[in-house]
Design a protein around this motif. Structure first.
Motif, mmCIF file in Angstrom:
data_model
loop_
_atom_site.group_PDB
_atom_site.id
_atom_site.type_symbol
_atom_site.label_atom_id
_atom_site.label_comp_id
_atom_site.label_asym_id
_atom_site.label_seq_id
_atom_site.Cartn_x
_atom_site.Cartn_y
_atom_site.Cartn_z
ATOM 1 N N ASP A 45 2.192 1.701 -3.493
ATOM 2 C CA ASP A 45 1.127 2.190 -4.374
ATOM 3 C C ASP A 45 0.904 3.689 -4.179
ATOM 4 O O ASP A 45 0.683 4.424 -5.156
ATOM 5 N N GLU A 46 0.957 4.147 -2.924
ATOM 6 C CA GLU A 46 0.756 5.577 -2.683
ATOM 7 C C GLU A 46 1.924 6.389 -3.233
ATOM 8 O O GLU A 46 1.721 7.479 -3.779
ATOM 9 N N LYS A 69 0.829 -1.212 0.000
ATOM 10 C CA LYS A 69 0.000 0.000 0.000
ATOM 11 C C LYS A 69 0.863 1.261 0.000
ATOM 12 O O LYS A 69 0.519 2.261 -0.643
ATOM 13 N N LYS A 124 4.584 12.323 5.142
ATOM 14 C CA LYS A 124 4.189 10.934 4.912
ATOM 15 C C LYS A 124 5.331 9.975 5.232
ATOM 16 O O LYS A 124 5.156 8.976 5.922
ATOM 17 N N SER A 173 1.403 6.866 -6.774
ATOM 18 C CA SER A 173 0.331 7.830 -7.060
ATOM 19 C C SER A 173 0.827 9.274 -7.011
ATOM 20 O O SER A 173 0.182 10.162 -7.571
ATOM 21 N N TRP A 174 1.959 9.517 -6.356
ATOM 22 C CA TRP A 174 2.515 10.868 -6.323
ATOM 23 C C TRP A 174 3.060 11.289 -7.693
ATOM 24 O O TRP A 174 3.141 12.483 -7.977
#
Length: 331
Positions: A230-231, A227, A255, A234-235
Motif C-alpha cells: 500500500d505504501e 501495508k 525505505k 502511495s508513491w
C-alpha cells in the motif's frame, strides 16, 4: 507493525525475534546474544498474549509507585503526576477528568507504559513462572510452555494478574498455539501466530547437507506485506516521469533498505512479491516515460533487467537479491 517504543532498553525487535531476551532479563539490562536456538524453536506450546491498549488503562497510583522507585528527584515525580492527572480537552472545549491511563500521543506515554508492564508482567513472571521463557515487546507477549495444561494454567494466571493491575487480555488475539515441526507432529487448531510483523508457522526448511525438514519459523506476515505494498502504491512512481530512475532510487532506497534489513532477516524469499511489486511500478514508470516502451510491458521488463545488469547497486532490493535478481520479472 508497532513502533519501537515498547522495546526494553537494549533489546530491539530483531533481538526479541532471535530469542535474545530471557526470563531473567529486565528493563535496562543488556545481555550478549545467546548462541542457543531461539525460544520459539524449543517450545511445545506458545501462549500468544495481546493486551487491550495498555496506555488507556494504567492505574495512576500503581504507575506513580513505579516512577518513585526510579525517579529520585521529587520534582520529576510531581511533574509526571500533574501531567497524568491533567484533564483532557476535546475540540469543543469540554474538559474531562482523567482518572486512568496516559495522554494519547504523549511524549513519555510509551516509556511509562513500558515501566508499568515491567512490574505488572515481567517481574511477576520472574517470581511466578521463572522456568518459562517469554518475550515481550510493547503490549505483545509470547510465553513458551511445555504443554496445553501448562499453557492454560499460565493464561489464567496472567489474566488474573493483569486484572489486578487494571489491565485485560485481548479476547480475540490471545490464543494457544502449537509449535509444530519435525519433532512435534501433532495436529491442533492453532498452529501459527503473528508477532512483530512476522508470521510464525511450520515451514519447509533445508539442512546443511541439503535435506528437508519441517521448521517452526517466522517470515513476513501478510498484513505487513500488504501495508508495504500500500505504501509503495502511495508513491505513485508511474506518474513521476520528470525524474530519472537514479533520482527515484535515491528517494525510495531508505525505505526499501529498512524493509529488507528487517523482514529479510528470516526467510528473505518471502519478500519476492514485494520485489515484483516494485519492479512492476518501475515498468509502468518506464512505459510512460519512454515512447519506445509505450504499451510494451515485455520490452519494458527487458529494459529494467538491463538496468539491473549495469547498475546492480542502484536499488536496495537489488543489493539484497543480486544472485536471483532475474526472478523479479513479469508474472
Amino acid at each position: 507493525m508497532k513502533a519501537t517504543w515498547g522495546a526494553r532498553c537494549g533489546k530491539s525487535a530483531r533481538r526479541v525475534l532471535s530469542g535474545g531476551t530471557s526470563t531473567r532479563g529486565h528493563a535496562g539490562s543488556v545481555k550478549p546474544r545467546s548462541r542457543k536456538r531461539p525460544h520459539w524453536q524449543g517450545s511445545a506450546k506458545a501462549t500468544a498474549l495481546r493486551l487491550v491498549p495498555t496506555r488507556h488503562n494504567l492505574d495512576h497510583e500503581l504507575l506513580l509507585k513505579a516512577v518513585r522507585k526510579h525517579a529520585k528527584d521529587k520534582w520529576i515525580v510531581l511533574y509526571i503526576e500533574r501531567w497524568l492527572k491533567a484533564p483532557a480537552q476535546d475540540e469543543e472545549g469540554n474538559r474531562t477528568a482523567r482518572e486512568r491511563g496516559t495522554p494519547q500521543g504523549g511524549v513519555i506515554s510509551p516509556l511509562l507504559a513500558n515501566l508499568y508492564l515491567h512490574y505488572a508482567f515481567d517481574q511477576w513472571m520472574l517470581k511466578k513462572w521463572k522456568h518459562l521463557p517469554f518475550e515481550r515487546y510493547a503490549d505483545d507477549i509470547i510465553v513458551h510452555c511445555r504443554g496445553r495444561w501448562e499453557a492454560n494454567l499460565v493464561r489464567a494466571g496472567v489474566e488474573h494478574r493483569l486484572r489486578e493491575c487494571g489491565l485485560e487480555l485481548h479476547s480475540e488475539k490471545t490464543k494457544l498455539v502449537y509449535c509444530k515441526d519435525s519433532n512435534r507432529q501433532e495436529s491442533h487448531p492453532q498452529e501459527k501466530f503473528d508477532f512483530l510483523g512476522f508470521t510464525f508457522r511450520p515451514r519447509k526448511a533445508t539442512t546443511r547437507r541439503g535435506g528437508l525438514f519441517c521448521s517452526f519459523s517466522p517470515a513476513i506476515s501478510n498484513d505487513a506485506a500488504g501495508k508495504i505494498r500500500d505504501e509503495i502504491r502511495s508513491w505513485k512512481l508511474h506518474l513521476r516521469t520528470a525524474q530519472s530512475i537514479a533520482e527515484l532510487a535515491l528517494e525510495i532506497n531508505p525505505k526499501l533498505r529498512g524493509w529488507f534489513n528487517y523482514y529479510g532477516r528470516f526467510h528473505p524469499s518471502a519478500l519476492r512479491p514485494i520485489e515484483r511489486h516494485v519492479g512492476q511500478s518501475l515498468v509502468r514508470w518506464a512505459c510512460r516515460k519512454y515512447k519506445t516502451l509505450f504499451h510494451h510491458r515485455t520490452r519494458a521488463w527487458a529494459w529494467l533487467l538491463r538496468v539491473i545488469d549495469r547498475q546492480p547497486d542502484l536499488l536496495a532490493l537489488w543489493e539484497q537479491q543480486r544472485c536471483a535478481v532475474s526472478t523479479i520479472g513479469a508474472v
